[in-house]
Design a protein around this motif. Structure first.
Motif, PDB file in Angstrom:
ATOM      1  N   MET B  39     -39.929  12.425 -67.815  1.00  0.00           N
ATOM      2  CA  MET B  39     -38.572  13.161 -67.992  1.00  0.00           C
ATOM      3  C   MET B  39     -38.919  14.664 -67.778  1.00  0.00           C
ATOM      4  SD  MET B  39     -36.944  11.701 -71.505  1.00  0.00           S
ATOM      5  CE  MET B  39     -36.962   9.912 -71.486  1.00  0.00           C
ATOM      6  N   TRP B  40     -37.915  15.475 -67.152  1.00  0.00           N
ATOM      7  CA  TRP B  40     -38.178  16.825 -66.890  1.00  0.00           C
ATOM      8  C   TRP B  40     -36.846  17.281 -66.987  1.00  0.00           C
ATOM      9  CZ3 TRP B  40     -42.791  19.183 -66.260  1.00  0.00           C
ATOM     10  CH2 TRP B  40     -43.880  18.397 -66.137  1.00  0.00           C
ATOM     11  N   TRP B  41     -36.510  17.655 -68.343  1.00  0.00           N
ATOM     12  CA  TRP B  41     -35.204  18.045 -68.798  1.00  0.00           C
ATOM     13  C   TRP B  41     -35.014  19.315 -68.015  1.00  0.00           C
ATOM     14  CZ3 TRP B  41     -35.554  17.282 -74.830  1.00  0.00           C
ATOM     15  CH2 TRP B  41     -35.754  15.971 -75.200  1.00  0.00           C
ATOM     16  N   ASN B  42     -36.007  19.941 -67.804  1.00  0.00           N
ATOM     17  CA  ASN B  42     -35.937  21.067 -67.070  1.00  0.00           C
ATOM     18  C   ASN B  42     -36.935  21.120 -65.750  1.00  0.00           C
ATOM     19  OD1 ASN B  42     -35.641  24.744 -66.943  1.00  0.00           O
ATOM     20  ND2 ASN B  42     -37.305  23.640 -65.810  1.00  0.00           N
ATOM     21  N   TYR B  99     -38.017   8.375 -59.500  1.00  0.00           N
ATOM     22  CA  TYR B  99     -38.557   9.305 -59.858  1.00  0.00           C
ATOM     23  C   TYR B  99     -40.145   9.414 -59.435  1.00  0.00           C
ATOM     24  CZ  TYR B  99     -34.716   9.213 -63.138  1.00  0.00           C
ATOM     25  OH  TYR B  99     -33.340   9.340 -63.593  1.00  0.00           O
ATOM     26  N   TYR B 100     -40.788   8.956 -60.531  1.00  0.00           N
ATOM     27  CA  TYR B 100     -42.235   8.634 -60.218  1.00  0.00           C
ATOM     28  C   TYR B 100     -43.017   7.979 -61.183  1.00  0.00           C
ATOM     29  CZ  TYR B 100     -43.728  12.434 -62.965  1.00  0.00           C
ATOM     30  OH  TYR B 100     -44.025  13.147 -63.999  1.00  0.00           O
ATOM     31  N   GLU B 101     -44.271   7.112 -60.912  1.00  0.00           N
ATOM     32  CA  GLU B 101     -44.849   6.693 -62.022  1.00  0.00           C
ATOM     33  C   GLU B 101     -45.814   7.783 -62.664  1.00  0.00           C
ATOM     34  OE1 GLU B 101     -46.418   2.789 -61.079  1.00  0.00           O
ATOM     35  OE2 GLU B 101     -47.451   2.457 -62.873  1.00  0.00           O
ATOM     36  N   PRO B 102     -45.591   8.013 -64.070  1.00  0.00           N
ATOM     37  CA  PRO B 102     -46.487   9.122 -64.517  1.00  0.00           C
ATOM     38  C   PRO B 102     -47.723   8.605 -64.574  1.00  0.00           C
ATOM     39  CG  PRO B 102     -45.047   7.909 -66.181  1.00  0.00           C
ATOM     40  CD  PRO B 102     -44.492   7.381 -64.770  1.00  0.00           C
ATOM     41  N   TRP B 103     -48.995   9.430 -64.303  1.00  0.00           N
ATOM     42  CA  TRP B 103     -50.139   9.131 -64.520  1.00  0.00           C
ATOM     43  C   TRP B 103     -50.997  10.277 -65.167  1.00  0.00           C
ATOM     44  CZ3 TRP B 103     -48.085  11.378 -60.106  1.00  0.00           C
ATOM     45  CH2 TRP B 103     -48.527  12.713 -59.776  1.00  0.00           C
ATOM     46  N   THR B 104     -52.011   9.927 -65.441  1.00  0.00           N
ATOM     47  CA  THR B 104     -53.188  10.854 -66.202  1.00  0.00           C
ATOM     48  C   THR B 104     -54.636  10.433 -65.361  1.00  0.00           C
ATOM     49  OG1 THR B 104     -54.246  11.553 -67.908  1.00  0.00           O
ATOM     50  CG2 THR B 104     -53.610   9.294 -67.982  1.00  0.00           C
ATOM     51  N   TYR B 105     -55.645  11.296 -65.780  1.00  0.00           N
ATOM     52  CA  TYR B 105     -56.639  11.115 -65.358  1.00  0.00           C
ATOM     53  C   TYR B 105     -57.611  10.737 -66.119  1.00  0.00           C
ATOM     54  CZ  TYR B 105     -54.749  13.575 -61.446  1.00  0.00           C
ATOM     55  OH  TYR B 105     -54.022  13.934 -60.337  1.00  0.00           O
ATOM     56  N   GLN B 106     -58.730   9.560 -65.522  1.00  0.00           N
ATOM     57  CA  GLN B 106     -59.701   9.098 -66.673  1.00  0.00           C
ATOM     58  C   GLN B 106     -60.746  10.285 -66.987  1.00  0.00           C
ATOM     59  OE1 GLN B 106     -60.635   5.558 -64.496  1.00  0.00           O
ATOM     60  NE2 GLN B 106     -59.941   4.268 -66.264  1.00  0.00           N
ATOM     61  N   TYR B 107     -60.625  11.199 -67.568  1.00  0.00           N
ATOM     62  CA  TYR B 107     -61.501  12.119 -67.822  1.00  0.00           C
ATOM     63  C   TYR B 107     -62.710  11.814 -68.774  1.00  0.00           C
ATOM     64  CZ  TYR B 107     -57.680  15.321 -66.267  1.00  0.00           C
ATOM     65  OH  TYR B 107     -56.740  15.751 -65.656  1.00  0.00           O
ATOM     66  N   GLU B 108     -62.417  10.892 -69.595  1.00  0.00           N
ATOM     67  CA  GLU B 108     -63.733  10.374 -70.227  1.00  0.00           C
ATOM     68  C   GLU B 108     -64.673   9.834 -69.529  1.00  0.00           C
ATOM     69  OE1 GLU B 108     -60.353   9.336 -70.546  1.00  0.00           O
ATOM     70  OE2 GLU B 108     -61.176   7.370 -70.707  1.00  0.00           O
ATOM     71  N   PRO B 124     -57.000   8.494 -61.351  1.00  0.00           N
ATOM     72  CA  PRO B 124     -55.779   8.690 -61.859  1.00  0.00           C
ATOM     73  C   PRO B 124     -55.220   7.237 -62.144  1.00  0.00           C
ATOM     74  CG  PRO B 124     -55.620   8.659 -59.239  1.00  0.00           C
ATOM     75  CD  PRO B 124     -57.191   8.480 -59.539  1.00  0.00           C
ATOM     76  N   VAL B 125     -54.820   7.128 -63.530  1.00  0.00           N
ATOM     77  CA  VAL B 125     -54.367   5.811 -63.994  1.00  0.00           C
ATOM     78  C   VAL B 125     -52.824   6.105 -64.345  1.00  0.00           C
ATOM     79  CG1 VAL B 125     -56.589   4.987 -65.013  1.00  0.00           C
ATOM     80  CG2 VAL B 125     -55.202   6.488 -66.427  1.00  0.00           C
ATOM     81  N   SER B 126     -52.167   5.000 -64.444  1.00  0.00           N
ATOM     82  CA  SER B 126     -50.723   4.941 -64.731  1.00  0.00           C
ATOM     83  C   SER B 126     -50.692   5.239 -66.306  1.00  0.00           C
ATOM     84  CB  SER B 126     -50.142   3.398 -64.274  1.00  0.00           C
ATOM     85  OG  SER B 126     -48.900   3.652 -64.961  1.00  0.00           O
ATOM     86  N   LEU B 127     -49.638   5.903 -66.565  1.00  0.00           N
ATOM     87  CA  LEU B 127     -49.268   6.050 -67.932  1.00  0.00           C
ATOM     88  C   LEU B 127     -48.311   4.940 -68.668  1.00  0.00           C
ATOM     89  CD1 LEU B 127     -48.882   9.997 -68.153  1.00  0.00           C
ATOM     90  CD2 LEU B 127     -50.409   8.602 -69.591  1.00  0.00           C
ATOM     91  N   THR B 134     -52.471   5.023 -57.057  1.00  0.00           N
ATOM     92  CA  THR B 134     -52.695   6.371 -56.082  1.00  0.00           C
ATOM     93  C   THR B 134     -51.071   6.912 -56.327  1.00  0.00           C
ATOM     94  OG1 THR B 134     -53.814   4.700 -54.623  1.00  0.00           O
ATOM     95  CG2 THR B 134     -53.166   6.971 -53.813  1.00  0.00           C
ATOM     96  N   PRO B 135     -51.039   7.905 -56.841  1.00  0.00           N
ATOM     97  CA  PRO B 135     -49.866   8.889 -57.036  1.00  0.00           C
ATOM     98  C   PRO B 135     -49.264   9.105 -55.706  1.00  0.00           C
ATOM     99  CG  PRO B 135     -51.567   9.755 -58.399  1.00  0.00           C
ATOM    100  CD  PRO B 135     -52.300   8.754 -57.515  1.00  0.00           C
ATOM    101  N   LYS B 136     -48.125   8.736 -55.398  1.00  0.00           N
ATOM    102  CA  LYS B 136     -47.411   8.819 -54.109  1.00  0.00           C
ATOM    103  C   LYS B 136     -46.133   9.732 -54.367  1.00  0.00           C
ATOM    104  CE  LYS B 136     -48.854   4.571 -51.639  1.00  0.00           C
ATOM    105  NZ  LYS B 136     -48.973   3.755 -52.725  1.00  0.00           N
ATOM    106  N   ALA B 137     -45.741  10.244 -55.486  1.00  0.00           N
ATOM    107  CA  ALA B 137     -44.828  10.859 -55.661  1.00  0.00           C
ATOM    108  C   ALA B 137     -44.901  11.620 -57.062  1.00  0.00           C
ATOM    109  CB  ALA B 137     -43.420  10.202 -55.499  1.00  0.00           C
ATOM    110  N   GLY B 138     -44.074  12.807 -57.081  1.00  0.00           N
ATOM    111  CA  GLY B 138     -44.007  13.582 -58.416  1.00  0.00           C
ATOM    112  C   GLY B 138     -42.900  14.386 -58.592  1.00  0.00           C
ATOM    113  N   PRO B 139     -42.903  14.976 -59.791  1.00  0.00           N
ATOM    114  CA  PRO B 139     -41.409  15.634 -59.687  1.00  0.00           C
ATOM    115  C   PRO B 139     -41.208  17.014 -58.824  1.00  0.00           C
ATOM    116  CG  PRO B 139     -42.899  16.159 -61.599  1.00  0.00           C
ATOM    117  CD  PRO B 139     -43.891  15.202 -60.761  1.00  0.00           C
TER     118      PRO B 139
END
Ligand code: SF4
Ligand code: SF4
Lengths: 240, 496
Positions: B39-42, B99-108, B124-127, B134-139
């Motif tokens: 969600m990007w309220w803004n 929208y897009y599939e939210p993701w984060t990175y496996q920093y550990e 990158p892993v899906s949240l 593989t992220p293919k879209a973003g806000p």
């Protein structure tokens, strides 16, 4: 013994749990009352599952309710064989529609990884419950036809006896196994409503039909300010 | 007359630098939670572009907003009949792919990887599923016109431009863009409220903020379809819809909303507008070419004694009326006529107004290079790089005259200020445009000041919320006088 447990104990327990549980959940755990739609995560296949399932179940629900509430009307309708057949076939059609929808929903959920993220143990239970209920229902319709006719003369009196607190187990004891399973699973279903997503059908938004489209809520409205309970001599006590 | 007050906003697009600070401020406060990651309220999108969610403006796809039906209006994709019919599967609802599939990175993994020949990487892993993706879209995947073949060319607002105009718009040498920061418009005729079957969404009477009651929301998802701006989002985790709440806890305590407070370009203004609620339906149902004018007419002059009297009678607090008189929004929208609503044709009567961007329209190209001589650089708006029609599609329901007038006013202010600070323009080159838009020097200076040099308190004039008075709706405070402290309200009677 078993009969008493399943056809007296269980129904009363289920209805009590339904009543207390739903009221408690609605008022104390209001945030948790939701239909928990998963359309956002998967929107295409849901169409083939959710629509046939819901429309099927809604028709069947009202069918059962009619037979219970106005059995006489149903019997009158069934006098003409053609009308009886039409009713039975339609009902069976809706049952198959519900079954088809349910199977679609189940395969959709298990196939789709994203949906696992929002699947709880209770959802699995819900699927098992619904499968039992619909399959046993179809079994009854198939092997003990003309349900709309005999329901009114045998099951309605049993259900009535429950509501008048003079439970009559004898009727149920004579019923075929399929009917017994269908009834038992129906009561388990009723009892589980407060603990599962079934709760959403209790909050169907009927109020929408009559309400204004726009909703405005005032935190402070001069016209709605309360007057004091300690009114003296018709003098309106002011708030500040 | 039913006068109410509304917290309204102005975003000055020439000042937006596209830094996304606003989005991050909002994310950190409100939507950094499971189910709300996407969600990007803004959000800030690049225009031309497809925006977020993808192609949100295309109501042929999403069926958002209201449409005119005879003398009145009806919801396009929701409402009593369509809404209840489509409850089990809503055919016009945007889904995760839009929208897009939210993701984060496996920093550990960078720290915990086994010793090996390769450098460990943070995949990158899906949240949602936790699986590698593989992220293919973003806000803001198309930020600054990135991938313009895919995005900018598919902008819905360019659809009714002629082929030649479109071609010209997307020529590499001529391309121009601007940013469009968006939040919920807290509309006067909100489609989200009207579409909610549970009645969970409501508009607050005092300040017009539109909120979703999280306890009443049942995930029927109709608001997501109905909001033409796609500013109501579905939380897939809690099964509740959520939307921008204009940081109401901040506003109630006199602070600016976080996105506005943090805005680096200082493009945002917030203040009160008084309006006549009796006119909402008539205005929302008027003919398309009158929409902007009628919409702006619904807001009333807070200095008019008759308006003040009627507002008081209606329970509008004096402090709110004072705020309305000092409102920067009133100045931009009504007094100077510089700000326009985004997509008025959706008929929700939005309360967020935009000063349209002048910069992309200013420079134009001749013989393959930028024309930079002063007379043409400051010159003809009609010859602009960005077709006027495009801006009109965004801000005035296709009415090019309206946009042109605003841009000419902005241009006049610039010419006047250049004359003041540099003084190298011939007198009539300044006075001509000033006279054309009927602007005097004082007004031009005032516009300049509020645009370029506003202090914090000039940008945000926030009325007191008077929550203390809200109590009086629940009970008469006189009844509980002499009560003890906190937590419960019971008359201090001695027990038996
Ligand atoms: S912008 Fe959308 S969510 Fe916000 S008030 Fe208007 S219709 Fe509702
Ligand atoms: S913080 Fe301000 S300048 Fe930066 S992108 Fe947001 S609106 Fe534009």
């Amino acid at each position: 013994m078993f009969n008493n447990f399943f056809f007296i104990g269980l129904p009363y327990a289920a209805l009590t749990v339904l009543l207390v549980g739903s009221v408690f959940r609605y008022y104390r755990l209001g945030f948790k009352v939701s239909s928990l739609s998963s359309q956002f995560l998967e929107g295409r296949e849901l169409f083939y599952g959710s629509r046939p399932f819901h429309w099927g179940v809604i028709f069947l629900f009202f069918g059962h309710a009619t037979a219970f509430l106005i059995p006489r009307a149903v019997i009158l309708w069934d006098r003409v064989p053609l009308r009886l057949i039409i009713l039975e076939v339609t009902a069976l059609g809706f049952a198959f529609s519900a079954l088809f929808g349910l199977l679609m929903l189940i395969q959709r959920r298990f196939k789709n990884k994203r949906l696992w993220a929002v699947t709880t143990k209770m959802d699995v239970f819900v699927y098992i419950m619904l499968l039992t209920q619909i399959i046993s229902g179809i079994w009854v319709a198939w092997f003990a036809h003309w349900g709309s006719a005999w329901f009114a003369t045998s099951l309605t009196p049993y259900l009535r006896s429950l509501f008048t607190f003079t439970p009559d187990v004898a009727i149920m004891a004579q019923m075929p196994l399929s009917v017994q399973i269908h009834v038992v699973s129906a009561f388990v279903f009723i009892g589980m409503i407060p603990f599962t997503r079934f709760i959403h059908f209790l909050v169907y938004p009927f109020a929408y039909i009559t309400r204004n489209y726009q909703v405005v809520i005032w935190n402070w409205d001069r016209k709605k300010i309360r007057t004091s309970g300690k009114l003296v001599n018709g003098v309106r006590s002011k708030n500040n | 007359m039913d006068i109410r007050s509304q917290i309204a906003m102005v975003f000055h697009l020439d000042k937006c630098i596209g830094c996304h600070t606003c989005s991050i401020a909002c994310k950190n406060i409100w939507t950094d939670r499971k189910g709300a990651e996407y969600m990007w309220w803004n959000n800030v999108e690049t225009k031309p572009g497809t925006g977020y969610p993808s192609k949100w403006e295309d109501q042929d796809i999403y069926k958002g907003g209201w449409e005119k039906k005879g003398k009145t209006i009806r919801l396009k994709g929701a409402g009593k009949f369509k809404g209840l019919k489509n409850m089990f599967h809503n055919p016009n609802m945007p889904v995760l792919e839009d929208y897009y599939e939210p993701w984060t990175y496996q920093y550990e993994h960078l720290f915990e990887a086994e010793e090996g020949d390769d450098q460990p990487v943070a995949r990158p892993v899906s949240l949602i599923t936790g699986e590698p993706i593989t992220p293919k879209a973003g806000p803001n995947w198309d930020d600054d016109l990135g991938g313009s073949q895919e995005y900018a060319r598919k902008d819905v607002n360019a659809r009714n431009l002629s082929a030649a105009e479109q071609e010209a718009m997307f020529q590499l040498e001529r391309m121009s863009f601007h940013y469009l920061p968006r939040i919920c418009n807290h509309c006067l005729n909100p489609a989200c409220v009207a579409a909610c079957p549970s009645g969970a969404i409501y508009k607050r009477g005092e300040d017009g903020i539109v909120l979703i009651n999280q306890k009443k929301c049942r995930a029927w998802r109709m608001c997501v379809t109905a909001c033409p701006y796609k500013k109501s989002y579905f939380n897939w985790n809690t099964g509740k819809s959520e939307k921008c709440l204009l940081c109401y806890p901040r506003v109630e305590s006199g602070q600016a909303p976080a996105c506005m407070h943090s805005c680096v370009g200082r493009i945002r203004y917030l203040g009160v507008l008084l309006y006549d609620a009796d006119k909402i339906e008539a205005v929302a149902s008027c003919a398309e070419h009158d929409l902007v004018e009628k919409h702006l007419d619904i807001y009333l002059d807070p200095n008019d004694p008759a308006v003040i009297k009627a507002a008081r009678a209606n329970g509008v607090a004096d402090s709110t009326i004072t705020s309305a008189q000092n409102s920067p929004v009133y100045k931009f929208v009504k007094k100077w006529g510089l700000a326009l609503p985004l997509h008025p044709e959706f008929r929700t009567l939005p309360n967020l107004f935009y000063v349209p961007p002048l910069l992309p329209t200013m420079a134009f190209v001749e013989n393959g290079s930028y024309e930079t001589t002063s007379e043409s650089f400051w010159g003809a708006i009609e010859k602009s790089r960005l077709p006027m029609k495009y801006l009109a599609n965004l801000f005035s329901a296709g009415n090019e005259k309206t946009i042109e007038t605003v841009l000419k006013k902005l241009m006049a202010v610039r010419l006047h200020r250049r004359n003041v600070t540099v003084g190298d323009l011939p007198e009539d080159e300044v006075n001509g445009p000033m006279n054309e838009v009927m602007m005097d020097k004082d007004t031009a200076d005032a516009i300049f000041r509020l645009t370029s040099l506003p202090l914090f308190d000039d940008r945000f004039v926030i009325p007191a919320a008077h929550r203390e008075e809200a109590m009086e709706m629940l009970e008469s405070t006189a009844d509980v006088k002499g009560n003890t402290g906190f937590g419960f309200k019971e008359p201090p009677k001695r027990g038996l």
